[in-house]
Design a protein around this motif. Structure first.
Motif, PDB file in Angstrom:
ATOM      1  N   SER A 113      33.544  46.330  30.544  1.00  0.00           N
ATOM      2  CA  SER A 113      34.129  44.944  30.109  1.00  0.00           C
ATOM      3  C   SER A 113      33.415  44.380  29.410  1.00  0.00           C
ATOM      4  O   SER A 113      32.073  44.151  29.609  1.00  0.00           O
TER       5      SER A 113
ATOM      6  N   ASP B  11      52.534  38.909  31.963  1.00  0.00           N
ATOM      7  CA  ASP B  11      51.375  38.981  31.367  1.00  0.00           C
ATOM      8  C   ASP B  11      50.742  40.399  31.857  1.00  0.00           C
ATOM      9  O   ASP B  11      51.017  41.009  32.705  1.00  0.00           O
TER      10      ASP B  11
ATOM     11  N   GLU C 122      46.418  49.635  32.219  1.00  0.00           N
ATOM     12  CA  GLU C 122      47.058  48.558  31.711  1.00  0.00           C
ATOM     13  C   GLU C 122      47.965  48.217  33.117  1.00  0.00           C
ATOM     14  O   GLU C 122      48.569  49.139  33.573  1.00  0.00           O
TER      15      GLU C 122
ATOM     16  N   ILE D 124      47.096  42.870  31.808  1.00  0.00           N
ATOM     17  CA  ILE D 124      45.644  43.169  31.752  1.00  0.00           C
ATOM     18  C   ILE D 124      45.158  44.576  31.791  1.00  0.00           C
ATOM     19  O   ILE D 124      45.941  45.275  32.341  1.00  0.00           O
ATOM     20  N   ARG D 125      44.141  44.790  30.980  1.00  0.00           N
ATOM     21  CA  ARG D 125      43.717  45.986  31.310  1.00  0.00           C
ATOM     22  C   ARG D 125      42.362  46.519  32.367  1.00  0.00           C
ATOM     23  O   ARG D 125      41.403  45.530  32.326  1.00  0.00           O
TER      24      ARG D 125
ATOM     25  N   TRP E  32      35.448  36.298  37.465  1.00  0.00           N
ATOM     26  CA  TRP E  32      36.318  37.064  36.363  1.00  0.00           C
ATOM     27  C   TRP E  32      35.728  36.137  35.170  1.00  0.00           C
ATOM     28  O   TRP E  32      34.993  35.496  35.107  1.00  0.00           O
TER      29      TRP E  32
ATOM     30  N   ASN F  28      43.570  35.772  34.679  1.00  0.00           N
ATOM     31  CA  ASN F  28      42.008  35.625  34.475  1.00  0.00           C
ATOM     32  C   ASN F  28      41.913  34.885  33.344  1.00  0.00           C
ATOM     33  O   ASN F  28      41.090  35.181  32.378  1.00  0.00           O
TER      34      ASN F  28
ATOM     35  N   GLU G 295      41.404  39.782  28.469  1.00  0.00           N
ATOM     36  CA  GLU G 295      41.868  41.210  27.957  1.00  0.00           C
ATOM     37  C   GLU G 295      41.715  42.399  28.957  1.00  0.00           C
ATOM     38  O   GLU G 295      42.506  43.289  29.227  1.00  0.00           O
ATOM     39  N   THR G 296      40.517  41.946  29.632  1.00  0.00           N
ATOM     40  CA  THR G 296      40.005  43.047  30.590  1.00  0.00           C
ATOM     41  C   THR G 296      39.643  42.565  32.013  1.00  0.00           C
ATOM     42  O   THR G 296      38.963  41.477  31.667  1.00  0.00           O
ATOM     43  N   THR G 297      39.598  43.361  32.842  1.00  0.00           N
ATOM     44  CA  THR G 297      39.055  43.059  34.306  1.00  0.00           C
ATOM     45  C   THR G 297      38.422  44.132  34.809  1.00  0.00           C
ATOM     46  O   THR G 297      38.771  45.142  34.568  1.00  0.00           O
TER      47      THR G 297
END
Length: 399
Positions: A288, A278, A259, A280-281, A357, A193, A197-199
């Protein structure tokens, strides 16, 4: 007859203690989360790195990977420039270190093993009284006095470079930013994305880079990839190869918050491979954090300057005090074989079929190789475990 009363009192005390533990856990997790966000926001290096990547995305380029080794080399020179300023030589803001080192030597000494015998690297500088935003404006608008030498923004958007590091130092209000870029054999960063850092959705998009520094590769080192395979496991068991694309959809391994890692294996025409990762959290909907980018939204399009426009008319950094001379011109970088002009990775006319995203990374970008422990999460798990043990004690006492 007294024993039941004593047991009841003990259960009440344990129940109160358990509630106190839970309140303490919540308070500590919240405090650590706020502290972590504040540190990221106040870190000028992380802030400038995020701004550069966001500006690259706006112009159709993939983000740059965050290299710990390049960060070390950049920080070394930033601190050296600031120390030179304290000795009264602020005007000598060049790529040469006070010890006579070049940026290539500093990057090599940081053990960054770049292509072309360590010379596939470059460096840009900014000094002034402004902020990371001022540095980015300078990098984007500054022209080069030499037609054969790339401008700062041409360096930062050169498709041969895939990684970067930022250094920052300050002396009496004067700030120094150093940005170094490079490419290593077999290191092809990927971004979930666009580096977010987050999705909130397990359906994500992968941004892939490719080998543009040495397209043919060298020895066992991969050249330009023609196919990839993706996996939620590092062993790629059962995953099939498919043609390389700059953006590819993918589904995370689960739908529960936490994660998740994604792995991509690249393969070139000679069968040589490289693997990237990679993380992502995944968070619950609404958790988010927003990604405000008012500064980037106000950026003007890159001006098309005629070749005879001097650099001082193309844009200027925040002015220094009147008794300070402006920085010298940059030391020309070593010649590199020019590549054809790059084009944006995604055709503007193609429909976007990926899920929605957060389009830009947050103010604290971090590459997968630089991720450290998630201390707030670990602390929350430990405290929850303590609360469960106390609950078990209460249950046993009742029996």
């Amino acid at each position: 007859m007294k024993q039941p009363g004593r047991a009841l009192g003990l259960r009440r005390q344990l129940k109160r203690a358990m509630h106190q533990w839970l309140h303490l856990a919540s308070a500590l997790v919240l405090a650590l989360a706020v502290s972590t966000a504040a540190v990221a926001q106040d870190d000028p290096r992380a802030h400038l790195f995020a701004l550069i990547n966001q500006a690259r995305l706006r112009e159709g380029y993939a983000p740059l990977g965050n290299s710990t080794l390049l960060n070390q080399a950049a920080q070394r020179h930033a601190e050296d420039l600031a120390s030179e300023g304290r000795r009264g030589t602020l005007g000598q803001v060049t790529h040469d270190g006070s010890d006579g080192s070049t940026y290539q030597q500093r990057i090599r000494e940081a053990r960054y093993q770049a292509w072309n015998d360590g010379l596939m690297v470059d460096e840009v500088l900014w000094t002034g009284l402004g902020t990371a935003e001022d540095a980015l404006v300078w990098f984007r608008r500054r022209a080069s006095a030499d037609a054969d030498v790339a401008s700062d923004w041409e360096v930062l958007t050169d498709t041969r470079y895939r990684e970067a590091g930022v250094g920052f130092a300050e002396d009496n209000g004067v700030r120094y930013f150093v940005v170094v870029v490079g490419s290593r054999p077999g290191v092809l960063p990927i971004f979930i994305n666009e580096g977010a850092e987050t999705t909130e959705s397990p359906l994500i998009a992968l941004r892939l880079t490719n080998e543009e520094a040495v397209p043919l590769g060298d020895g066992a080192s991969i050249g330009r990839a023609i196919e990839v395979r993706m996996s939620n496991r590092p062993d790629f068991e059962g995953m099939s190869w498919q043609p390389w694309e700059p953006l590819m959809p993918w589904q995370l391994a689960g739908e529960e918050p936490g994660e998740y890692a994604v792995y991509v294996e690249f393969r070139d025409g000679a069968g040589r491979t490289a693997v990237a990762e990679d993380i992502i959290r995944l968070v619950a909907p609404g958790e988010s954090p927003p990604t405000p980018t008012p500064f980037l939204d106000d950026l003007e399009p890159m001006p098309e300057l005629p070749p005879d426009v001097p650099p001082e008319e193309a844009g200027a950094a925040t002015p220094l005090p009147s008794d300070v001379t402006p920085p010298d011109e940059e030391t020309p970088s070593l010649p590199l074989t020019p590549l054809p002009a790059s084009t944006p990775d995604v055709d503007a006319g193609e429909p976007v079929f990926f899920p929605t995203w957060t389009p830009l990374p947050t103010d604290a970008p971090a590459a997968a190789q630089d991720n450290g422990p998630d201390w707030p999460l670990l602390l929350a798990l430990l405290l929850q475990g303590a609360a469960l043990l106390l609950g078990l004690v209460v249950f046993l006492r009742r029996r």
